[in-house]
Write a protein that holds these residues in place. Structure first.
Motif, short mmCIF file in Angstrom:
data_model
loop_
_atom_site.label_atom_id
_atom_site.label_comp_id
_atom_site.label_asym_id
_atom_site.label_seq_id
_atom_site.Cartn_x
_atom_site.Cartn_y
_atom_site.Cartn_z
N THR A 152 0.83 -1.21 0.00
CA THR A 152 0.00 0.00 0.00
C THR A 152 0.86 1.25 0.00
O THR A 152 0.34 2.35 -0.02
CB THR A 152 -0.92 0.01 1.23
N HIS A 153 2.17 1.09 0.05
CA HIS A 153 3.08 2.23 0.06
C HIS A 153 4.08 2.07 -1.09
O HIS A 153 5.18 1.55 -0.89
CB HIS A 153 3.80 2.34 1.41
N PRO A 154 3.72 2.50 -2.28
CA PRO A 154 4.60 2.29 -3.43
C PRO A 154 5.89 3.09 -3.35
O PRO A 154 5.95 4.15 -2.71
CB PRO A 154 3.75 2.75 -4.62
N THR A 155 6.88 2.59 -4.01
CA THR A 155 8.16 3.27 -4.17
C THR A 155 8.15 4.02 -5.50
O THR A 155 7.66 3.51 -6.50
CB THR A 155 9.31 2.25 -4.16
N ILE A 156 8.68 5.24 -5.50
CA ILE A 156 8.76 6.02 -6.74
C ILE A 156 9.99 5.59 -7.51
O ILE A 156 11.12 5.68 -7.01
CB ILE A 156 8.82 7.53 -6.46
N ALA A 157 9.77 5.12 -8.73
CA ALA A 157 10.86 4.73 -9.62
C ALA A 157 11.13 5.89 -10.57
O ALA A 157 10.31 6.18 -11.45
CB ALA A 157 10.49 3.48 -10.40
N VAL A 158 12.25 6.58 -10.38
CA VAL A 158 12.59 7.72 -11.23
C VAL A 158 13.37 7.22 -12.43
O VAL A 158 14.42 6.61 -12.29
CB VAL A 158 13.42 8.76 -10.45
N PHE A 159 12.81 7.47 -13.62
CA PHE A 159 13.48 7.10 -14.87
C PHE A 159 14.25 8.30 -15.41
O PHE A 159 13.72 9.41 -15.48
CB PHE A 159 12.46 6.69 -15.94
N ALA A 160 15.49 8.07 -15.83
CA ALA A 160 16.30 9.15 -16.42
C ALA A 160 17.27 8.55 -17.43
O ALA A 160 17.60 7.37 -17.38
CB ALA A 160 17.07 9.89 -15.34
N GLY A 161 17.72 9.40 -18.34
CA GLY A 161 18.67 8.96 -19.36
C GLY A 161 17.97 8.77 -20.69
O GLY A 161 17.60 9.72 -21.36
N GLY A 162 17.79 7.51 -21.08
CA GLY A 162 17.13 7.22 -22.34
C GLY A 162 18.09 7.22 -23.51
O GLY A 162 19.31 7.36 -23.37
N THR A 163 17.55 7.09 -24.71
CA THR A 163 18.35 6.92 -25.90
C THR A 163 18.24 8.09 -26.88
O THR A 163 18.79 8.02 -27.98
CB THR A 163 17.93 5.63 -26.64
N SER A 164 17.55 9.15 -26.50
CA SER A 164 17.34 10.27 -27.42
C SER A 164 18.49 11.26 -27.37
O SER A 164 19.42 11.14 -26.55
CB SER A 164 16.03 11.00 -27.08
N ALA A 210 18.16 13.27 -11.69
CA ALA A 210 18.90 13.39 -10.44
C ALA A 210 18.25 14.41 -9.51
O ALA A 210 18.11 14.17 -8.30
CB ALA A 210 20.35 13.78 -10.73
N ALA A 211 17.84 15.54 -10.07
CA ALA A 211 17.21 16.58 -9.26
C ALA A 211 15.87 16.11 -8.69
O ALA A 211 15.56 16.33 -7.50
CB ALA A 211 17.00 17.85 -10.09
N CYS A 212 15.08 15.43 -9.52
CA CYS A 212 13.77 14.97 -9.06
C CYS A 212 13.89 13.84 -8.04
O CYS A 212 13.12 13.78 -7.07
CB CYS A 212 12.93 14.53 -10.25
N ALA A 213 14.84 12.93 -8.25
CA ALA A 213 15.02 11.83 -7.30
C ALA A 213 15.37 12.37 -5.92
O ALA A 213 14.86 11.90 -4.90
CB ALA A 213 16.09 10.88 -7.80
N GLU A 214 16.25 13.37 -5.89
CA GLU A 214 16.63 13.96 -4.61
C GLU A 214 15.43 14.62 -3.93
O GLU A 214 15.24 14.47 -2.71
CB GLU A 214 17.74 14.99 -4.83
N ALA A 215 14.63 15.33 -4.70
CA ALA A 215 13.47 16.01 -4.12
C ALA A 215 12.39 15.02 -3.69
O ALA A 215 11.79 15.15 -2.62
CB ALA A 215 12.90 17.02 -5.11
N LEU A 216 12.13 14.01 -4.51
CA LEU A 216 11.10 13.03 -4.18
C LEU A 216 11.47 12.22 -2.93
O LEU A 216 10.59 11.83 -2.15
CB LEU A 216 10.89 12.08 -5.37
N ALA A 217 12.76 11.98 -2.73
CA ALA A 217 13.21 11.19 -1.59
C ALA A 217 12.90 11.86 -0.26
O ALA A 217 12.91 11.22 0.79
CB ALA A 217 14.71 10.91 -1.70
N LYS A 218 12.57 13.14 -0.29
CA LYS A 218 12.21 13.85 0.94
C LYS A 218 10.82 13.44 1.43
O LYS A 218 10.48 13.67 2.59
CB LYS A 218 12.27 15.36 0.72
N ASN A 219 10.00 12.89 0.53
CA ASN A 219 8.64 12.52 0.90
C ASN A 219 8.28 11.06 0.64
O ASN A 219 7.30 10.57 1.18
CB ASN A 219 7.64 13.40 0.13
N PHE A 220 9.05 10.38 -0.22
CA PHE A 220 8.69 9.02 -0.63
C PHE A 220 9.93 8.12 -0.67
O PHE A 220 11.04 8.61 -0.88
CB PHE A 220 8.07 9.02 -2.04
N ALA A 221 9.69 6.82 -0.51
CA ALA A 221 10.74 5.87 -0.85
C ALA A 221 10.98 5.98 -2.35
O ALA A 221 10.04 5.99 -3.14
CB ALA A 221 10.32 4.46 -0.48
N THR A 222 12.26 6.09 -2.74
CA THR A 222 12.58 6.41 -4.13
C THR A 222 13.72 5.54 -4.63
O THR A 222 14.68 5.28 -3.90
CB THR A 222 12.98 7.90 -4.26
#
Length: 319
Positions: free
Chosen positions: A8-20, A31-43
């Motif tokens: 009932t408590h999902p972890t946020i999977a931050v996707f970054a990089g890609g092939t474009s 990187a910026a979003c993962a750091e900010a999201l980690a303040k409120n969620f398991a990331t």
């Protein structure tokens, strides 16, 4: 994709990089979003290196927050893989993502709802219009760009027949292109969160052209947030952004870019469904005008997907 027991408590999977071509920009956003999201969620941070879902992604415990820009990340490709795997994710669904990556398709969709767009011609690289045809329809002040790229990749500003002929001669990449009448004016950007427009940001590139270098070279562009364009123009930009967002079937969030002409007419340039997401990026600037700092913004961006995840899990329990 079989995974761990439902949580009932999902972890946020931050996707970054890609092939474009926007991979490096995406890595910075992620990187910026993962750091900010980690303040409120398991990331968890996932660096994406191919056009496939990463190993370890589990629909029973992950909600995806993607910062993949450009081809495959933003054009519906990754979204379709996530849908097929039953993974919930923040941002626009596959259909809206595919549409908004298509500049010509976006223009048609928003124009039907009364949003003004620059006149233009869309064409594949193997069926280029003649310079005579283009000038007859659009005049000699023009913008040529790929129909489905972001970050101003491949942007050409054209003045007169000689420059047009030279630019068309360079169109060899096997993709769609669009050539538009160049609207000279003030460049504006409006963040939309859950269908509601936030602040209007004015973009003033010191070179006069908001190209890739102006976007990603420190000090090359001045940003004014909120834009000093007056209340009426601000309201008009916010209303047009909300209309465009709805016209393209967007959900959760997006960034909508405009040109405000000398005659105070707004012309839509494009909709970015996964825009740059560093603290200094345009969507966070727009959000700060509405009272949201970066941490609060990313929390709001992912919250609808969290609710979709939790609602589905509750329905599973009661089924």
């Amino acid at each position: 994709m079989e995974g761990a027991p439902v949580t009932t408590h999902p972890t946020i999977a931050v996707f970054a990089g890609g092939t474009s071509s926007e991979r490096e920009v995406s890595l910075g956003s992620g990187a910026a979003c993962a750091e900010a999201l980690a303040k409120n969620f398991a990331t968890e941070f996932f660096q994406i290196d191919s056009n496939a879902l990463p190993a370890g992604l589990d629909p029973a415990r992950h909600v995806v927050f993607s910062t993949l820009h450009g081809t495959f990340g933003e054009d519906g490709g990754m979204q379709r893989l996530l849908d097929e795997a039953g993974v919930f994710y923040a941002g626009c669904g596959a259909t809206a993502s595919e549409l908004t990556m298509d500049k010509s398709g976006t223009k048609h969709a928003v124009a039907r709802q009364g949003v003004r767009v620059p006149p233009g011609i869309a064409f594949p690289s193997d069926r280029k219009p003649s310079a005579t045809e283009v000038i007859a329809q659009l005049g000699g002040q023009l913008v040529l760009k790929p129909n489905s790229e972001g970050s101003s990749v491949g942007l050409h500003l054209i003045s007169g027949r000689a420059q047009l002929e030279a630019a068309l001669a360079e169109v060899t990449t096997n993709c769609g292109w669009i050539i538009e009448r160049r609207i000279v004016g003030r460049e504006l950007s409006v963040g939309v969160l859950n269908g509601r427009a936030m602040g209007v940001v004015e973009i003033r590139p010191r070179s006069g052209v908001y190209d890739y270098a102006s976007k990603y070279t420190k000090g090359a562009t001045e940003y004014l947030a909120p834009a000093p364009i007056g209340d009426a123009a601000t309201r008009a930009a916010q209303e047009a952004a909300g209309t465009a967002f709805a016209a393209c079937g967007c959900r959760d969030y997006a960034r909508v870019d405009f040109i405000l002409s000398a005659e105070n007419e707004l012309f839509l340039l494009e909709i970015n469904t996964l825009p740059g997401m560093k603290e200094t990026s345009l969507l966070p600037m727009s959000a700060r005008c509405a009272g949201l700092d970066f941490t609060a913004l990313v929390r709001e961006l992912v919250s609808p997907a969290m609710r979709r995840f939790l609602t589905a899990r509750e329905q599973q329990k009661s089924a």
